[in-house]
Structure formats: structure tokens, C-alpha cells
Design an enzyme around this catalytic site. Structure first.
Site, mmCIF file in Angstrom:
data_model
loop_
_atom_site.group_PDB
_atom_site.id
_atom_site.type_symbol
_atom_site.label_atom_id
_atom_site.label_comp_id
_atom_site.label_asym_id
_atom_site.label_seq_id
_atom_site.Cartn_x
_atom_site.Cartn_y
_atom_site.Cartn_z
ATOM 1 N N ASP A 90 -27.050 -51.750 13.732
ATOM 2 C CA ASP A 90 -27.469 -51.826 12.441
ATOM 3 C C ASP A 90 -26.553 -50.267 12.061
ATOM 4 O O ASP A 90 -27.013 -49.308 12.349
ATOM 5 C CB ASP A 90 -28.937 -51.264 12.023
ATOM 6 C CG ASP A 90 -29.366 -51.233 10.524
ATOM 7 O OD1 ASP A 90 -28.056 -51.275 9.966
ATOM 8 O OD2 ASP A 90 -30.391 -51.412 10.278
ATOM 9 N N ARG A 137 -25.275 -55.414 7.135
ATOM 10 C CA ARG A 137 -25.094 -56.526 7.975
ATOM 11 C C ARG A 137 -24.950 -57.727 7.405
ATOM 12 O O ARG A 137 -23.934 -58.538 7.536
ATOM 13 C CB ARG A 137 -25.683 -56.360 9.329
ATOM 14 C CG ARG A 137 -25.848 -55.123 10.186
ATOM 15 C CD ARG A 137 -26.835 -55.206 11.069
ATOM 16 N NE ARG A 137 -27.983 -54.902 10.406
ATOM 17 C CZ ARG A 137 -29.263 -54.964 11.130
ATOM 18 N NH1 ARG A 137 -29.447 -55.063 12.472
ATOM 19 N NH2 ARG A 137 -30.534 -54.773 10.347
ATOM 20 N N CYS A 143 -30.944 -59.813 7.230
ATOM 21 C CA CYS A 143 -31.087 -58.572 8.019
ATOM 22 C C CYS A 143 -32.279 -57.671 7.271
ATOM 23 O O CYS A 143 -32.963 -58.158 6.780
ATOM 24 C CB CYS A 143 -30.101 -57.594 8.062
ATOM 25 S SG CYS A 143 -29.071 -57.046 6.447
HETATM 26 P P1 4NP Z 1 -29.073 -53.659 7.144
HETATM 27 O O1 4NP Z 1 -29.094 -52.192 7.229
HETATM 28 O O2 4NP Z 1 -30.289 -54.017 7.571
HETATM 29 O O3 4NP Z 1 -27.877 -53.974 7.939
HETATM 30 O O4 4NP Z 1 -28.661 -53.634 5.495
HETATM 31 C C1 4NP Z 1 -30.174 -51.213 6.806
HETATM 32 C C2 4NP Z 1 -30.066 -50.884 5.485
HETATM 33 C C3 4NP Z 1 -31.109 -49.823 4.963
HETATM 34 C C4 4NP Z 1 -32.377 -49.655 5.581
HETATM 35 C C5 4NP Z 1 -32.526 -50.239 6.982
HETATM 36 C C6 4NP Z 1 -31.379 -51.124 7.497
HETATM 37 N N1 4NP Z 1 -33.466 -48.963 5.167
HETATM 38 O O5 4NP Z 1 -34.021 -48.514 5.818
HETATM 39 O O6 4NP Z 1 -33.207 -48.381 3.971
#
Ligand code: 4NP
Length: 155
Positions: free
Chosen positions: A122, A13, A7
Site C-alpha cells: 500500500d 491501488r 482496496c
Molecule cells: P489504498 O490506500 O487502499 O491503496 O487506496 C489507502 C489509502 C488511504 C488509507 C488507507 C489505504 N487511509 O487509511 O486513509
């Protein structure tokens, strides 16, 4: 066989998918299969999963220990499957794959789900970890059945 869930941040995720899939591999006593996760961004390198993911996994009785966010590397392209959580991540994987040597097959997790959704939302932005978990279960279940049809009765 090696499977890496991918991800953006590797805190919401993909660690959720990793933990779910690992639990099923263990339940089916499938050895020789490694499961891991990574992020295309490095914002959270070294961090444990987001508290929303940890809370949800705990609630579902799924082991969430030992996961630390890391950034995707060229080595990941030598795994068998790179499973992206959304189109943006899949696009990044396809473009990085083009410039590298590894032969990993790239899919979106919900390619394996019987669902209208194509992207796992997300929860870092939506705040809805339950909705994300439901879709991750559907995708992981489809993937598990696809890869291990004989073991599927055992989970
Ligand atoms: P993930 O969610 O891709 O599901 O882990 C996110 C966690 C952090 C960030 C973006 C998506 N971020 O921009 O810090």
C-alpha cells in the site's frame, strides 16, 4: 462482464489497477466488459485518486480521468469478479460475500501474477508508487491473459 478492483481507500491501488486494465481493454477493443474500483473504507469518498497514483499514471500515459473514490456496496457482489489488492481486503470481501446474495468470484490480484508477493503493497503507507505499479502490472497482465486469452496478443 464486470470486474471491480478493491482496496482499502480506493485512492491508491485499486484506481491504478482500474486505469491500467481499462487501457488494455480499450487497446484490445474489447467491448461488453466494465471495469470499476471501490474501497472497503469510506475515508476518501468522492476524492480523486492520490497524487502519487495520478502522477504515475500520467507518466505511463494512462488515462486517469473520471475516477472518484467510493465505498464498496452490496451491488458490487453482483459483478463477475472482485479483485482484492491484499489479504485484508480479500478477507473483508469473503466475509461480506457470506452475508449477501451476489455471486462475484473473489480473488487477490497477485493470484494472477508470477510473483513471490501475495499482497500489493500500500503506497499510502510505503510511499513507493513505482513498486506498487510494477506489481499491479504483473497482476493485471495475468488476469487479462486468463480472462481474454484470444485478445492478449492485441495488447
Ligand atoms: P489504498 O490506500 O487502499 O491503496 O487506496 C489507502 C489509502 C488511504 C488509507 C488507507 C489505504 N487511509 O487509511 O486513509
Amino acid at each position: 462482464m464486470k470486474i471491480v478492483f478493491v482496496c482499502l481507500g480506493n485512492i491508491c491501488r485499486s484506481p491504478m489497477a482500474e486505469a491500467v486494465f481499462r487501457q488494455w481493454l480499450e487497446a484490445a477493443q474489447l467491448t461488453g466488459v466494465t471495469v470499476d474500483s471501490a474501497g472497503t473504507g469510506n475515508w476518501h469518498e468522492g476524492s480523486e485518486p492520490h497524487e502519487g497514483t495520478l502522477h504515475l499514471l500520467e507518466q505511463e500515459g494512462i488515462d486517469a480521468s473520471g475516477m472518484e473514490a467510493r465505498i464498496l456496496s452490496q451491488k458490487d457482489f453482483q459483478s463477475d469478479y472482485l479483485i482484492a489488492m491484499d489479504a485484508e481486503t480479500a478477507g473483508t470481501l469473503h466475509s461480506l460475500k457470506g452475508s449477501g446474495t451476489g455471486g462475484a468470484a473473489v480473488f487477490r490480484l497477485l493470484d494472477f501474477a508470477d510473483s513471490e508477493e501475495e499482497d500489493v503493497p500500500d503506497p499510502y503507507f510505503t510511499g513507493d508508487f513505482e513498486e506498487t505499479y510494477k506489481l499491479i502490472l504483473q497482476g493485471c497482465s495475468g488476469l487479462f491473459h486468463e480472462l481474454f486469452p484470444d485478445a492478449s496478443e492485441r495488447v
